[in-house]
Write an enzyme that holds these catalytic residues in place. Sequence first.
Site, PDB file in Angstrom:
ATOM      1  N   ASP A 124      -5.372  40.930  -3.014  1.00 50.46           N
ATOM      2  CA  ASP A 124      -3.945  40.745  -2.750  1.00 50.46           C
ATOM      3  C   ASP A 124      -3.411  41.842  -1.835  1.00 50.46           C
ATOM      4  O   ASP A 124      -2.609  41.573  -0.923  1.00 50.46           O
ATOM      5  CB  ASP A 124      -3.150  40.679  -4.062  1.00 50.46           C
ATOM      6  CG  ASP A 124      -3.582  41.718  -5.088  1.00 50.46           C
ATOM      7  OD1 ASP A 124      -4.609  42.392  -4.875  1.00 50.46           O
ATOM      8  OD2 ASP A 124      -2.893  41.849  -6.115  1.00 50.46           O
ATOM      9  N   ASP A 126     -13.130  33.113   2.696  1.00 41.98           N
ATOM     10  CA  ASP A 126     -12.598  31.853   3.216  1.00 41.98           C
ATOM     11  C   ASP A 126     -11.113  32.000   3.525  1.00 41.98           C
ATOM     12  O   ASP A 126     -10.628  31.613   4.597  1.00 41.98           O
ATOM     13  CB  ASP A 126     -12.838  30.759   2.167  1.00 41.98           C
ATOM     14  CG  ASP A 126     -12.595  29.361   2.705  1.00 41.98           C
ATOM     15  OD1 ASP A 126     -12.309  29.209   3.909  1.00 41.98           O
ATOM     16  OD2 ASP A 126     -12.689  28.403   1.916  1.00 41.98           O
ATOM     17  N   LYS A 166     -11.643  41.768  -6.573  1.00 46.27           N
ATOM     18  CA  LYS A 166     -10.574  41.764  -7.576  1.00 46.27           C
ATOM     19  C   LYS A 166     -11.118  42.461  -8.821  1.00 46.27           C
ATOM     20  O   LYS A 166     -11.127  41.915  -9.935  1.00 46.27           O
ATOM     21  CB  LYS A 166     -10.127  40.323  -7.864  1.00 46.27           C
ATOM     22  CG  LYS A 166      -8.794  40.224  -8.596  1.00 46.27           C
ATOM     23  CD  LYS A 166      -7.634  40.802  -7.810  1.00 46.27           C
ATOM     24  CE  LYS A 166      -6.328  40.589  -8.592  1.00 46.27           C
ATOM     25  NZ  LYS A 166      -5.223  41.406  -8.053  1.00 46.27           N
ATOM     26  N   ASP A 195      -9.285  32.903   7.489  1.00 50.04           N
ATOM     27  CA  ASP A 195      -8.268  31.996   8.034  1.00 50.04           C
ATOM     28  C   ASP A 195      -6.962  32.736   8.296  1.00 50.04           C
ATOM     29  O   ASP A 195      -6.271  32.469   9.291  1.00 50.04           O
ATOM     30  CB  ASP A 195      -8.026  30.826   7.079  1.00 50.04           C
ATOM     31  CG  ASP A 195      -9.063  29.727   7.232  1.00 50.04           C
ATOM     32  OD1 ASP A 195      -9.910  29.846   8.137  1.00 50.04           O
ATOM     33  OD2 ASP A 195      -9.030  28.755   6.460  1.00 50.04           O
ATOM     34  N   TYR A 255     -17.873  28.794  -5.228  1.00 50.47           N
ATOM     35  CA  TYR A 255     -18.110  27.502  -4.588  1.00 50.47           C
ATOM     36  C   TYR A 255     -19.442  26.890  -5.014  1.00 50.47           C
ATOM     37  O   TYR A 255     -19.630  25.678  -4.939  1.00 50.47           O
ATOM     38  CB  TYR A 255     -18.092  27.643  -3.067  1.00 50.47           C
ATOM     39  CG  TYR A 255     -16.727  27.921  -2.467  1.00 50.47           C
ATOM     40  CD1 TYR A 255     -15.566  27.761  -3.204  1.00 50.47           C
ATOM     41  CD2 TYR A 255     -16.608  28.348  -1.155  1.00 50.47           C
ATOM     42  CE1 TYR A 255     -14.327  28.022  -2.660  1.00 50.47           C
ATOM     43  CE2 TYR A 255     -15.368  28.611  -0.588  1.00 50.47           C
ATOM     44  CZ  TYR A 255     -14.231  28.446  -1.345  1.00 50.47           C
ATOM     45  OH  TYR A 255     -12.997  28.704  -0.798  1.00 50.47           O
TER      46      TYR A 255
END
Length: 345
Positions: A217, A241, A185, A245, A139
Site C-alpha cells: 500500500d 500485476d 505485505k 499496471d 494465481y
Amino acid sequence: MKVAVLPGDGIGPEVTEAALKVLRALDEAEGLGLAYEVFPFGGAAIDAFGEPFPEPTRKGVEEAEAVLLGSVGGPKWDGLPRKISPETGLLSLRKSQDLFANLRPAKVFPGLERLSPLKEEIARGVDVLIVRELTGGIYFGEPRGMSEAEAWNTERYSKPEVERVARVAFEAARKRRKHVVSVDKANVLEVGEFWRKTVEEVGRGYPDVALEHQYVDAAAMHLVRSPARFDVVVTGNIFGDILSDLASVLPGSLGLLPSASLGRGTPVFEPVHGSAPDIAGKGIANPTAAILSAAMMLEHAFGLVELARKVEDAVAKALLETPPPDLGGSAGTEAFTATVLRHLA
C-alpha cells in the site's frame, strides 16, 4: 545471436519490422552475428495452422536464444474457444519456457513530461523497472475453489521461487542505479514475512546494491507521489500485476512501454501494448515499445548493455524530433524509425 521473431497480429508485424530495422543496422555496424527467423504466432498461426502456438513456432523458439514478439489477438478471433485463442498461445509460450520473471520498465522521457497524468515536476526523471514474479503466488496456489457459500485461494511461495526472481532484480539494479525496493505485505501475511526474509538473504550477495522494503500500500502511494525515487521494484505475482499496471500510466502512452519475460528457457521480449487492429496497416503505429523491447533483448539476452543504452538514447531523441501520432506528432511508423536509425548512425 539467434532470434525467433513472432510478429503476431494487428500492428505487430509493422512495429516488429521497425525493431528489426534497428537490429539490422546495429548488426551491420557492430558485427553482432544477428540471425533471425520469422514464425507465425497468435491469430496468424490460427489462420495457418489452426492453433496459436503451432509446432514449427514452438521448435523455432526452442532453438533460439531470444524471442522478439509483436502483439496478438483481434476481433477476428474473439469468438474462438479459450483453449485455442491467440491469448492462450501467449500463455503457452511463457509456460513452455518457464518464464518466471516479468520486467516492465516505465520511463518518462526527457521533454515528454507533459504526457504523464502527473504534474511535470513529479514525472520528471521517472525511470522505474518493475520485476514481477510470474509463475507462483495466489494465481497458481493450491488449494483453490468456490462453493455456493464461500470461495478460497492459496498464496504460496517456495524459497527457490523467491530467490530466483530476487536475483533477477538485483542483477538488473547493478546495471542501473543500484537500488532495489522489495514490496510485500509482511505486516499481515506470513508469505510476506517469508518473501522479505528471503529477499534479504539474496541481497547479502549484492553488497553494492541498496535494498529497501515497502508494504504494497505504501509502495502504490509512493509510485504516484514520488515515482522518481524508485529504481528497481521486485514483488510477487499479484502485487506485481497491480503495480506494473499502475507504473505503466506514468509515461503517458502504452506505445512507449517494452517488456521482458525471463526464465529457464528462451526469454521473450515484447511491447506492452495490444494489437490495435483499428490502426493496423495504416502506417501510423508507434514502434517505440517494439524498438525498446529489442533494446531489452540486447541487454538481458545477450549482455550488450552499452548497445541497449545507445538504442534508448536514439529513441529518446527521435521522440522529441519526430513524435508519432499518439504523442501528438505526425511521424508514421517508417518516418519515426528512420529518425531512430539516423541517431544510431
